[in-house]
Structure formats: structure tokens, C-alpha cells
Design a protein around this motif. Structure first.
Motif, PDB file in Angstrom:
ATOM      1  N   ASP A 320     -24.852 -12.197  30.925  1.00 31.76           N
ATOM      2  CA  ASP A 320     -24.055 -13.292  31.429  1.00 31.76           C
ATOM      3  C   ASP A 320     -23.513 -12.909  32.679  1.00 31.76           C
ATOM      4  N   PRO A 321     -23.955 -13.462  33.883  1.00 28.40           N
ATOM      5  CA  PRO A 321     -23.700 -13.036  35.088  1.00 28.40           C
ATOM      6  C   PRO A 321     -22.175 -13.090  35.359  1.00 28.40           C
ATOM      7  N   GLU A 322     -21.778 -13.986  34.748  1.00 26.98           N
ATOM      8  CA  GLU A 322     -20.017 -14.115  35.281  1.00 26.98           C
ATOM      9  C   GLU A 322     -19.411 -12.774  34.504  1.00 26.98           C
ATOM     10  N   SER A 323     -19.624 -12.410  33.358  1.00 27.81           N
ATOM     11  CA  SER A 323     -18.900 -11.387  32.848  1.00 27.81           C
ATOM     12  C   SER A 323     -19.676  -9.987  32.836  1.00 27.81           C
ATOM     13  N   GLU A 324     -21.002 -10.212  32.943  1.00 29.43           N
ATOM     14  CA  GLU A 324     -21.823  -9.016  32.635  1.00 29.43           C
ATOM     15  C   GLU A 324     -21.773  -8.545  31.507  1.00 29.43           C
ATOM     16  N   ALA A 325     -21.496  -9.391  30.679  1.00 30.01           N
ATOM     17  CA  ALA A 325     -21.918  -8.797  29.145  1.00 30.01           C
ATOM     18  C   ALA A 325     -23.484  -8.927  29.016  1.00 30.01           C
ATOM     19  N   THR A 326     -23.585  -8.090  28.009  1.00 28.99           N
ATOM     20  CA  THR A 326     -25.376  -8.299  27.727  1.00 28.99           C
ATOM     21  C   THR A 326     -25.379  -8.484  26.133  1.00 28.99           C
ATOM     22  N   SER A 327     -26.455  -8.869  25.390  1.00 28.17           N
ATOM     23  CA  SER A 327     -26.737  -8.872  24.412  1.00 28.17           C
ATOM     24  C   SER A 327     -28.297  -8.495  24.157  1.00 28.17           C
ATOM     25  N   VAL A 328     -28.448  -7.644  22.896  1.00 31.67           N
ATOM     26  CA  VAL A 328     -29.904  -7.339  22.645  1.00 31.67           C
ATOM     27  C   VAL A 328     -29.941  -7.764  21.078  1.00 31.67           C
ATOM     28  N   GLY A 329     -31.087  -8.173  20.534  1.00 33.99           N
ATOM     29  CA  GLY A 329     -31.362  -8.363  19.127  1.00 33.99           C
ATOM     30  C   GLY A 329     -32.727  -8.428  18.768  1.00 33.99           C
ATOM     31  N   VAL A 330     -33.038  -7.872  17.496  1.00 36.81           N
ATOM     32  CA  VAL A 330     -34.299  -8.147  17.089  1.00 36.81           C
ATOM     33  C   VAL A 330     -34.492  -7.998  15.541  1.00 36.81           C
ATOM     34  N   GLU A 331     -35.276  -8.783  14.968  1.00 43.81           N
ATOM     35  CA  GLU A 331     -35.491  -8.868  13.576  1.00 43.81           C
ATOM     36  C   GLU A 331     -36.998  -8.452  13.291  1.00 43.81           C
ATOM     37  N   ASN A 332     -37.100  -7.828  12.101  1.00 42.82           N
ATOM     38  CA  ASN A 332     -38.576  -7.438  11.899  1.00 42.82           C
ATOM     39  C   ASN A 332     -39.457  -8.458  11.195  1.00 42.82           C
ATOM     40  N   PHE A 333     -39.424  -9.906  11.645  1.00 42.27           N
ATOM     41  CA  PHE A 333     -39.968 -10.961  10.781  1.00 42.27           C
ATOM     42  C   PHE A 333     -40.160 -12.005  12.270  1.00 42.27           C
ATOM     43  N   GLN A 334     -41.431 -12.392  12.369  1.00 39.18           N
ATOM     44  CA  GLN A 334     -41.642 -13.666  13.249  1.00 39.18           C
ATOM     45  C   GLN A 334     -40.930 -14.847  12.713  1.00 39.18           C
ATOM     46  N   THR A 335     -40.040 -15.434  13.298  1.00 40.75           N
ATOM     47  CA  THR A 335     -39.278 -16.394  12.929  1.00 40.75           C
ATOM     48  C   THR A 335     -39.070 -17.301  14.031  1.00 40.75           C
ATOM     49  N   PRO A 336     -38.653 -18.571  13.984  1.00 40.34           N
ATOM     50  CA  PRO A 336     -38.367 -19.523  15.020  1.00 40.34           C
ATOM     51  C   PRO A 336     -36.771 -19.093  15.425  1.00 40.34           C
TER      52      PRO A 336
END
Length: 336
Positions: A320-336
Motif C-alpha cells: 500500500d503506497p500510502e502506509s507502505e504496508a506489505t502483504s505476502v501470501g501463498v497456498e500450495n494449491f492452484q485455486t481461483p
């Protein structure tokens, strides 16, 4: 003035995030592992849920690779070796398309009008029957699928998410830098950022490897013929500069912070990357009604970054450019 904090998120925020992820896993019921990492002015939090909890596990990042390829392209522009308005014809790309009018900008913004080779039925059949075939390695097969269809739309006319665009961008970077796109990314992006756990994927993700799963590509959820299959192993050159790389949650947090700080791109080029998007309506449950695709960059509401979906894995990182918060996520299944 924004300043990072090294403090962990407070317990209430951690519990809120835990609830979001656990509810998602219960609702979807597919991935046996989800990992997340967040940073921001309220603190940081890294957590694993399910079987493979450690943030040291490696996994395929899929189309998140596109943002690394796009950064390599923007570095070429920064060095005066390339322009957004250069055409692909200037680099010898003429495969049955209107190469004289397709620009680097069109490729980056998914507006080139070229067919996406991964949508060809024979691609899916090849991935199902021969996922590790050497056929993928020299890219001739992918190019033949892409350009046999000719030009679908005039360049600049239609937004169309297309993996072929980033194969072409990778080829162009290789011609300019006179080395492979993998070497460019490793030397000019990963090394300066200390992203030692991110690789241009030698074959399977390095150890420790998080196994990836998905529905049988032909028979899907059919209980007898199909079902869930381990999809960790396939020749990553099937996707090359559109989706070849692997990483870890720890390293992806470094990348998300780079997107905030932009140490690799000059301010004017970084500003351009953050401001120019093709905007499309998007129906979502979280109140975000617009999706944008820019110069290899995705916008979701106020958040910028990219997502990735590849056999075995789904992942995303945003900031988020305003707060510079970051979020990373992964799951080990190809879902929508």
C-alpha cells in the motif's frame, strides 16, 4: 513520514489475521498449507498454517515472475537501451503479427493483441502428459502456439492477460543484455536485494520444498479418474519469463519492501510504474470493484503488486503506497 517498525503486530491483530486465513482454508478446503507475511506501521507478522509452516520452504511463484521480468525491462529503459515506444519489429519479432505496431508498452500492459499460448488446448495436454519434457526448454513450441493464431486484436485496442507478452519481453531483454533473462534477473535484481532464496528455478523448487497440489488437469474433481494430484514437478521453462521462478515467504517480503522503496529504479520510472494502468471492473467480496494492469504491475484498490497461479501454487504480494504496508501470501494449491 513513514517509518518501519521492527515490533511484532499486537496479539489482537495477529488473531484477526489468523481468523481470516483459517476461515479461508475452511471455506476453500483445498490447500493443506497457507503462509502469510505482513509488515507495516503497526508491526510485522509471519505465520504458517497447516502442514508446511516454516517460512523457509520454497515454492513456485508463477506469474509473480512477470514483475521481475518487467523490472528488468524498466532497467533497460533506465539505462537508455530501450524505450516504451520501441516496437517488437525492431528486435526481429515478426511471427504473423502486426509487429510494426506492437510496442514494449503494449506488451507490459497486456494490450498487444497476441494469443496467450497457455490457452491452447495442446498446451494443457502437453503439460498433462509430458510435464517434464525437454520440448519446453528452447521455447519454440510455446512460440508456435502463440503466433499460429496471428493478431487477435489491433495493438492497444483490448486488455487481454497474455503470458506470451512476457515471453517476448524476456527474449528482448536477452538480446539487449546479451545474456539469459534468468542471469539478468539474478544479477541485476536478486543479488542487489540479497534475495538469496529466490531462483530462476533449476527444475523443482530448492529444498526444503513445499509440495504443490491441484486438480487433475484433464479429469478435474472426478473421484475415479481425477482427483487431487501432486503438481510440484514440471519443466519450469514451460512458462519461462512469464512464470518460471521460485522463492520463499521471507524473500518475497524483501521484494515487497523493494516495491515500496524502489532502490533499483529511478524515481521517475518508479512513478510511471505506479501510475499507469488499464482499469477493468471487478466483482469482489471485499469492496474492491476495480482491477488494473500496468507496466507489469497489478492494482487492487489501493494495493499494488502482482499475483501468481501455476500448477501446484497460488500466491500474491502487494503493498500500500500510502502506509507502505506489505502483504505476502501463498497456498500450495492452484485455486481461483
Amino acid at each position: 513520514t513513514y517509518t518501519h517498525t521492527d515490533d511484532p503486530l499486537d496479539e489482537e491483530d495477529q488473531l484477526a489475521i489468523d481468523s481470516i486465513v483459517k476461515n479461508y482454508m475452511k471455506e476453500i478446503g483445498l490447500a493443506n498449507t497457507v503462509q502469510i507475511a505482513v509488515t507495516g506501521p503497526r508491526g510485522h507478522y509471519t505465520q504458517g498454517y497447516g502442514v508446511y509452516k516454516s517460512p523457509d520452504y520454497h515454492w513456485r511463484i508463477g506469474s509473480n515472475t512477470k514483475l521481475f521480468t518487467a523490472t528488468a525491462v524498466l532497467q533497460c529503459i533506465q539505462d537508455g537501451l530501450l524505450s516504451l515506444d520501441d516496437t517488437i519489429e525492431q528486435f526481429g519479432v515478426t511471427w504473423s503479427v502486426d509487429a510494426a505496431h506492437i510496442t514494449i508498452r503494449h506488451l507490459l500492459m497486456m494490450r498487444a493483441g497476441i494469443f496467450d499460448y497457455t490457452q491452447d488446448s495442446s498446451f494443457g495436454l502437453m503439460m498433462y502428459l509430458w510435464p517434464t519434457a525437454a520440448t519446453w526448454t528452447n521455447m519454440a513450441y510455446q512460440h508456435s502456439l502463440a503466433f499460429a493464431r496471428g493478431q487477435l486484436w489491433p495493438a492497444g485496442k483490448v486488455y487481454y492477460y497474455c503470458n506470451t507478452n512476457f515471453l517476448v519481453l524476456g527474449d528482448i531483454v536477452e538480446k539487449i543484455r546479451e545474456k539469459t533473462i534468468g542471469e539478468v534477473v539474478e544479477q541485476d535484481i536478486l543479488a542487489p536485494l540479497g534475495m538469496t532464496e529466490t531462483t530462476w528455478l533449476p527444475w523443482v523448487p530448492p529444498a526444503p520444498t513445499m509440495p504443490g497440489y491441484g486438480w487433475d488437469m484433464l479429469f478435474g474433481a472426478m473421484p475415479i479418474l481425477g482427483g487431487i494430484r501432486n503438481q510440484t514437478g514440471f519443466n519450469p521453462y514451460a512458462f519461462k519469463s512469464s512464470g518460471q521462478m521460485s522463492s520463499t515467504v521471507k524473500d518475497m517480503t524483501k521484494w515487497a519492501l523493494e516495491l515500496c522503496n524502489s532502490t533499483l529504479l529511478e524515481p521517475e520510472i518508479n512513478a510511471l510504474r505506479q501510475e499507469r494502468f488499464s482499469i477493468m471492473p471487478l466483482a469482489m467480496n471485499e469492496g474492491i470493484d476495480k482491477y488494473g494492469y500496468g507496466l507489469g504491475f497489478v492494482s487492487m484498490g489501493n494495493w499494488l503488486g502482482h499475483d501468481g497461479s501455476v500448477p501446484g501454487y497460488s500466491s500474491v504480494w502487494m503493498y500500500d503506497p500510502e502506509s507502505e504496508a506489505t502483504s505476502v501470501g501463498v497456498e500450495n494449491f492452484q485455486t481461483p
